[in-house]
Design an enzyme around this catalytic site. Structure first.
Site, PDB file in Angstrom:
ATOM      1  N   THR A 174      -8.938 -18.525 -30.485  1.00 34.72           N
ATOM      2  CA  THR A 174      -8.548 -18.180 -31.793  1.00 34.72           C
ATOM      3  C   THR A 174      -7.338 -18.939 -32.034  1.00 34.72           C
ATOM      4  OG1 THR A 174      -7.878 -16.182 -31.233  1.00 34.72           O
ATOM      5  CG2 THR A 174     -10.168 -16.444 -32.133  1.00 34.72           C
ATOM      6  N   HIS A 209     -18.238 -12.761 -24.684  1.00 35.37           N
ATOM      7  CA  HIS A 209     -17.202 -13.459 -25.001  1.00 35.37           C
ATOM      8  C   HIS A 209     -16.738 -14.134 -23.772  1.00 35.37           C
ATOM      9  CE1 HIS A 209     -15.595 -12.045 -28.848  1.00 35.37           C
ATOM     10  NE2 HIS A 209     -16.094 -10.957 -28.415  1.00 35.37           N
ATOM     11  N   LYS A 268      -5.680 -20.637 -35.579  1.00 32.54           N
ATOM     12  CA  LYS A 268      -4.365 -20.219 -36.139  1.00 32.54           C
ATOM     13  C   LYS A 268      -3.401 -21.229 -36.346  1.00 32.54           C
ATOM     14  CE  LYS A 268      -5.102 -15.912 -33.953  1.00 32.54           C
ATOM     15  NZ  LYS A 268      -4.699 -15.295 -32.495  1.00 32.54           N
ATOM     16  N   LYS A 297      -1.258 -18.390 -25.181  1.00 30.52           N
ATOM     17  CA  LYS A 297      -2.270 -17.715 -24.744  1.00 30.52           C
ATOM     18  C   LYS A 297      -1.982 -16.837 -23.448  1.00 30.52           C
ATOM     19  CE  LYS A 297      -4.227 -21.766 -25.261  1.00 30.52           C
ATOM     20  NZ  LYS A 297      -5.560 -21.380 -26.198  1.00 30.52           N
ATOM     21  N   ARG A 298      -2.963 -16.184 -23.160  1.00 31.12           N
ATOM     22  CA  ARG A 298      -2.958 -15.550 -21.884  1.00 31.12           C
ATOM     23  C   ARG A 298      -2.987 -16.602 -20.803  1.00 31.12           C
ATOM     24  NH1 ARG A 298      -7.626 -13.928 -18.798  1.00 31.12           N
ATOM     25  NH2 ARG A 298      -9.043 -14.585 -20.564  1.00 31.12           N
ATOM     26  N   LYS A 305      -7.505 -21.865 -18.398  1.00 30.61           N
ATOM     27  CA  LYS A 305      -6.612 -22.434 -19.784  1.00 30.61           C
ATOM     28  C   LYS A 305      -5.786 -23.407 -19.483  1.00 30.61           C
ATOM     29  CE  LYS A 305      -6.993 -17.588 -21.875  1.00 30.61           C
ATOM     30  NZ  LYS A 305      -7.915 -18.044 -22.906  1.00 30.61           N
TER      31      LYS A 305
END
Length: 802
Positions: free
Chosen positions: A638, A345, A642, A531-532, A537
């Protein structure tokens, strides 16, 4: 399940009385929730028992999915939906003067996971039950979740996530299925008359692993799979000190202990082996109930390693086959490789777990012996074929470490990435040498989500509109959403779609006001990044864009539209830089939200303690989905799927599954920007990126970056300097400055597009219509067909181009 609202209401009243000896009128919300949950458990019990019985047939093959975290969110709403009772329950409770949503809100979010990895694992559990695949989850029953997040003076503080303090209504303790897991001590191998070596353990610490089972109810199909969660307990016959007992309970006390210390690393390794050993012992014991021996084990069992944390499964299965079943090495190794499969991942080297040999060998001496032999045989076979340098790079043992990802690849018959780009990068960079060695083992299985939760349960306005417009076939076949395309020029439908989004935004606005005391305008763009919090990110890119926007508003520039930027993110407790970014966001929010001179043209809402249940409120209300990781860094994502399913317009780099989303919706229904993965790799390879020179030559960047250090944002003196230095002094590892202007240009395009409501609705329509291909139902079928050799009993037909 057929039951009328009247009968359901009566059964509910009876359950409250039976469970709590009180009337419905006197029952507390907690009691109402437990009573409703007890009804669901009773409705579900026969199907659960029947499913277990069907799976235990000798010819049936089962999947066992091992993950260090699961993040299921609340179950009651999903269970009611899957049983066909959600509307019945809503009507019945309305008759009784209650609101079903208020009862559902009582349920706690299980503290079993943190982010995308755990949410994906839970989505797979839901999907396997929905398509009738014989699938079982194996995880840990953490007493405390990662943490409850709060903000104090803008800084993240971590509070205990005591989610189990009142018990957990969905679990069933199975003490009769407990097993023993051994740590430490020393092991001798003694030859015995039958010709094999018998492993004899001395001075071990034995830990009792007790399973707790949670049902995974399939969507209206009578299938109920099992998520098994293991808890570490002191054996009842053991004489231990208080400290020793504490060390055992620590194994399942909390999710992700801090691994910046030797003690933390030791605890994390104990967690991982405890999960794997308990799970595989349980699988083997169950298998032996219906089979004479283990020689056909791989024909009836598939064990999947979800990311690197359970990779010790390779050696543990070998241990059982060698030491308990007394197989030859060749027999055991062949069965192990045929049984195991591995999903990677990550593209971050630091996430490919490695353990120091002294730590590993002292904690798991027999497992280390087996890995030594795996390593020896690997070298013996491949050094003559590939050379010592090649083998040294990828052997399970190297540089004084046990390299878990390499062990997982060597010991699995299938390895997959989770998006097309991610898999390509695995094959060309992260696991390149392994791909050269075993190209036939690699495949791509793009991640997926559960539309049942994210549309049917979480987004009632959109669900109702879809039913009214295209019928309800989409509820069982998500590809039926494609029939929405015929309404792309239907102004009435497009207007109705905008109205459903507005209703969701009103709901979220009320939640923001309740949580933060901040009044936001539902007519503004709701721009969401959830998100984290991690540097790759690039929440920081979003923040720098907000500083620029604020500065332009202060200068009197008319930017055309109002914006509310919504953040939800936790930073790992030991991740100091990520926590600094949280402080920066909160400081900027405090300044902007209280500046009357910009007339609420820009607002920031950072909602604390982001999790699944909060996501269910944010996602339906999102206009813009920020997916802005540095290209080549995000495996899949993900949240992008969503938000897409909820009709948010994706603002994205060409990273992870964003590329597949673009291919699905078309270039006119997504806004992309930034460096490509190849361009990033070229800069890294050539080492020609100079963030300092870039900033110095750019007046806009100079102005924006100066705000971090010149005092114009109050309260961030040290934080601002650290972030500034990360960009300028330490050369901006994640190319935030390189992508800044492209990001701002993309945001300007968003501003313009939003001012054309019908065209905006067309983009939302395209996202919703094509979101079905990202259903986890299709994803697990792909795993079943290509990796596990386990067929569903209720398959979905998948188009060739999906």
């Amino acid at each position: 399940m057929q039951i009328t609202p009247d009968k359901f209401a009566q059964a509910f009243e009876d359950e409250v009385m039976r469970s709590f000896a009180t009337s419905l009128r006197s029952a507390t919300p907690d009691q109402q929730f437990v009573a409703l949950a007890n009804m669901v458990k009773r409705y579900n019990a026969k199907d659960w028992a029947a499913t277990k019985q069907a799976y235990d047939q000798p010819t049936r093959k089962q999947v066992y999915y091992f993950s260090i975290e699961f993040l299921p969110g609340r179950f009651l709403g999903d269970y009611l939906l899957n049983l066909g009772l959600l509307d019945t329950a809503r009507e019945a409770l309305t008759q009784l003067g209650l609101n079903l949503e208020d009862v559902l809100a009582v349920e706690v979010d299980p503290g079993l996971g943190n982010g995308g990895l755990g949410r994906l694992a839970s989505a797979f559990m839901d999907a396997m039950a929905a398509v009738g695949m014989a699938g079982n989850g194996n995880g840990l029953r953490y007493r405390y979740g990662l943490f409850q997040q709060d903000f104090v003076n803008g800084y993240q503080v971590e509070l205990p996530d005591d989610w189990l303090r009142n018990g957990y209504v969905w679990e069933t303790r199975k003490e009769n299925r407990a097993v023993s897991v051994k740590f430490g001590g020393w092991v001798e191998l003694q030859p015995v008359r039958q010709g094999y070596l018998q492993a004899r353990y001395h001075d071990t610490e034995d830990v009792l692993a007790v399973p707790y089972d949670v049902p995974m109810i399939g969507y209206r199909n009578g299938v109920v799979n099992t998520l098994r969660l293991w808890q570490a307990e002191v054996p009842t016959t053991s004489m231990m000190t208080g400290t020793q007992r504490e060390e055992i309970t620590d194994i399942t006390r909390g999710l992700y202990p801090d691994d910046s210390t030797e003690e933390g690393r030791r605890l994390r390794l104990r967690q991982e082996y405890f999960l794997v050993s308990a799970g595989i012992q349980s699988i083997v014991r169950n298998y032996r109930r219906t089979h004479v021996d283990l020689f056909d084990f791989a024909k009836h069992v598939a064990i999947h390693i979800n990311d690197t944390h359970p990779a010790v499964a390779v050696a543990e299965l070998m241990r059982i086959l060698l030491d308990d079943a007394h197989m030859s090495w060749q027999q055991a190794w062949s069965i192990t490789v045929q049984t195991l499969s591995y999903t990677n991942h990550t593209l971050l080297q630091e996430a490919l777990e490695k353990w120091s040999i002294p730590l590993f060998a002292s904690l798991l001496p027999r497992i280390y012996q087996i890995i030594q032999e795996i390593d020896r045989r690997f070298r013996e076979k491949y050094v003559p074929l590939r050379g010592e340098a090649f083998v040294n790079r990828i052997a399970p043992l190297g540089d004084g470490q046990v390299r878990m990802a390499y062990l997982a690849v060597l010991g699995s018959h299938a390895i997959n990435g989770v998006a097309k780009l991610h898999t390509t990068l695995l094959e060309s960079s992260v696991l390149r040498d392994w791909y050269q060695l075993f190209p036939e083992r690699f495949s791509n299985q793009t991640n997926g989500i559960t539309p049942r939760r994210w549309i049917q349960t979480a987004d009632q306005p959109l669900s109702d509109l879809l039913d009214q417009t295209i019928g309800d076939a989409w509820r069982t076949n998500p590809l039926a959403l494609r029939s929405l395309h015929q309404y792309q020029d239907d102004d009435a439908f497009l207007t109705a779609l905008n109205q459903t989004k507005h209703a969701n935004k009103q709901h979220l606005a009320a939640m923001i006001q309740h949580s933060l005391g901040l009044v936001v305008d539902p007519n503004a763009i709701f721009d969401v990044q959830i998100k984290r919090l991690h540097a790759y990110k690039r929440q920081l890119l979003n923040v720098l864009g907000l500083i620029d926007r604020y500065q332009r508003l202060k200068a009197g520039e008319d930017l055309g539209v109002k914006r509310v930027h919504i953040f939800g993110a936790k930073a790992a407790p030991g991740y100091y830089y990520a926590k600094e970014i949280i402080k920066l966001i909160n400081a900027l929010a405090d300044q902007i939200n209280h500046d009357p001179s910009i007339n609420q043209q820009l607002q920031i809402a950072f909602l604390p303690n982001y999790g699944v249940s909060m996501a269910e409120q944010i996602i339906p209300a999102a206009d813009v989905s920020e997916q802005i990781s540095l290209a080549g860094m995000e495996a899949s994502g993900t949240s992008n799927m969503k938000l897409m399913a909820a009709g948010a317009v994706t603002l994205a780099t060409l990273d992870g599954a964003n590329i597949e989303i673009r291919d699905a919706v078309g270039p006119d229904a997504i806004v992309t920007f930034g460096l490509t993965a190849d361009e990033v790799a070229a800069h890294q390879r050539q080492q020609d990126y100079d963030a300092r020179a870039l900033a110095a030559s750019d007046p806009v960047l100079t102005r924006v970056l100066s705000a971090l250090v010149d005092g114009s944002i109050p309260g961030i003196e040290s934080v601002g300097r650290d972030i500034y230095d990360s960009l300028i002094r330490y050369n901006d590892d994640y190319f935030v400055l390189a992508d800044f202007h492209a990001y701002q240009a993309a945001q300007k395009r968003i501003d313009l597009l939003y001012q054309e409501p019908l065209n905006w609705a067309r983009m939302a329509l395209a996202s919703i219509a094509e979101s079905g291909r990202f259903s986890a139902d299709f994803t697990v079928q792909g795993y079943g067909n290509q990796i596990w050799s386990v067929a569903p009993t209720h398959p979905l037909v998948k188009d060739d181009d999906v």
